[in-house]
Write an enzyme that holds these catalytic residues in place. Structure first.
Site, PDB file in Angstrom:
ATOM      1  CG  ASP A 124       4.225  21.365   7.602  1.00 16.35           C
ATOM      2  OD1 ASP A 124       6.142  20.836   7.877  1.00 16.35           O
ATOM      3  OD2 ASP A 124       4.336  21.531   7.086  1.00 16.35           O
TER       4      ASP A 124
ATOM      5  CG  ASP B  97      11.580  22.047   4.546  1.00 10.03           C
ATOM      6  OD1 ASP B  97      11.615  21.360   3.711  1.00 10.03           O
ATOM      7  OD2 ASP B  97      10.691  23.281   4.252  1.00 10.03           O
TER       8      ASP B  97
HETATM    9  N1  GLY Z   1       8.767  23.580   5.945  1.00  6.14           N
HETATM   10  C1  GLY Z   1       8.431  24.515   4.798  1.00  6.14           C
HETATM   11  C2  GLY Z   1       9.261  25.957   5.043  1.00  6.14           C
HETATM   12  O1  GLY Z   1      10.749  26.070   5.435  1.00  6.14           O
HETATM   13  O2  GLY Z   1       9.648  26.924   4.229  1.00  6.14           O
END
Ligand code: GLY
Length: 395
Positions: free
Chosen positions: A109, A173
């Site tokens: 992330d 994501d």
């Molecule tokens: N990347 C985690 C979410 O969208 O909750």
């Protein structure tokens, strides 16, 4: 025949609701007042505003949480619109508060965590301190790419709902972290960062999507990059379309087209946009339920964060899509109108000082259901800035 066509056209004009333009100035004036109070309520830069706890108290997280960059990023957007140095100082403080995550190699992330605050800060101020932090962070993120698998690993491990454990999960994501790597490739001249981003996007394109362009949430890889299984984590079911996952995919492939100009990414972004906009379960205000296949629609929570991400992505996509330009722009405008209405927007001083209400973080995990979320605010402000720039260009 011509008469009938004219009559139908006039009928359309008569019944179509005129779409009000968004008053961006008012939205930012509200955001500034609300976030002034948010800043006062958060004197400690190790406690990042995230959401609201079930008891109504503010939910704060540490810098290692995937959302730590969004608050600083939103403060940069406030500075970008208002040009008020107060926001620049606050944005700098909350940006530097995430700096230590540049060495974090245990998460995918880092795009969210570092590029939202440092990337916006660098774009707006060219502060030389920001660049090496981002370049180190990009290298940390790149350690998660296995060339023999051709894809960046998202989480360290994943257990599905049947209890089966996997050790190379990739979530849709993850497409959102590629923009950061493209920036780093340009700034450092390291072509490997470019190549691995393209490889990741291609592999995701190959394995993450169903024939209708909806996306799985988690694809589990093993053994030389073979797909072992497709599952969900935050969605209703493995075969459902989790709303924020569709939003990340739309934004991700729009960015891929911007960065590479490869038409296959544009086609994919348009297919995802069409899936979203034409879905029978998309409510009239175009802010989705948390999952397009949630079992109790219409009695399910909305996800304003997905709406905000989609609005921002559609505005950019409209500029690449001559045939659907009006449709995408107008859908984005409608989403922003919905989010800016009292149905979603908080009242001044309420909502733990977040801008938007009614998002869902992880319903199956019984976490963050129908709450404000820091990233809903971030993409709302981003979309407003994009909208404002496009309106000014038009006039
Ligand atoms: N990347 C985690 C979410 O969208 O909750």
């Amino acid at each position: 025949m011509k008469k009938i066509a004219l009559f139908v056209a006039l009928l359309g004009i008569g019944t179509a609701k005129a779409q009000r333009p968004i008053n961006v100035r008012e939205e930012f004036a509200f955001a500034a007042k609300q976030y002034e109070q948010m800043l006062k309520a958060h004197p400690d830069t190790t406690k990042f505003p995230q959401s609201t706890n079930p008891d109504g108290s503010p939910r704060n997280m540490s810098s290692s949480w995937w959302c730590s960059g969004f608050f600083g990023g939103s403060l940069w957007y406030l500075y970008e619109y208002t040009k008020d140095p107060v926001w620049k100082d606050a944005a700098h403080r909350w940006t530097m508060a995430v700096a230590k995550e540049q060495y974090n190699t245990r998460t995918h992330d880092l795009g969210f965590m570092l590029y939202c605050p440092f990337g916006n800060g660098y774009r707006l101020t060219k502060n030389p301190a920001y660049k090496p932090i981002m370049l180190t962070g990009a290298k940390s993120l790149a350690t998660r790419f296995r060339p023999d698998y051709g894809v960046i690993k998202s989480w360290e491990t994943f257990k599905d709902r049947a209890g089966q454990r996997y050790d190379y999960p990739v979530i849709v994501d993850n497409m959102m972290n590629l923009e950061f790597l493209f920036w780093a490739a340009r700034e450092s001249g390291d072509k490997q960062l470019y190549d691995l981003s393209v490889a990741h996007a291609d592999k995701t394109l190959e394995n993450h999507f169903r024939p209708d362009a909806s996306s799985y949430h988690v694809v589990l890889y093993g053994d030389g990059g073979k797909v072992l299984a497709r599952r969900t984590h935050q969605g209703y079911a493995d075969e459902s379309a989790w709303a924020r996952g569709q939003a990340w995919a739309l934004y991700g492939y729009t960015t891929m087209y911007r960065e590479t100009k490869d038409k296959k990414y544009l086609t994919q972004a348009q297919r995802i946009a069409d899936f979203y906009l034409k879905h029978p379960n998309l409510p009239a205000d175009k802010v989705p339920y948390w999952d397009f296949n949630a079992p109790n629609i219409p009695n399910e929570e909305r996800d304003a964060s997905a709406g905000a991400i989609v609005a921002s992505a559609l505005l950019e996509l409209s500029t690449y899509s001559p045939k659907s330009k009006k449709e995408y722009f107008s859908a984005a405008e409608q989403i922003l109108q919905s989010l800016a209405s009292p149905a979603y927007k908080a009242k001044l001083g309420e909502n733990n000082y977040f801008l938007l209400r009614h998002s869902v973080g992880h319903k199956p995990g019984k976490s963050e259901i129908d709450v404000p979320l820091v990233y809903a605010d971030y993409y709302f402000l981003e979309a407003l800035l994009r909208y404002d720039a496009m309106q000014k260009k038009r006039s």
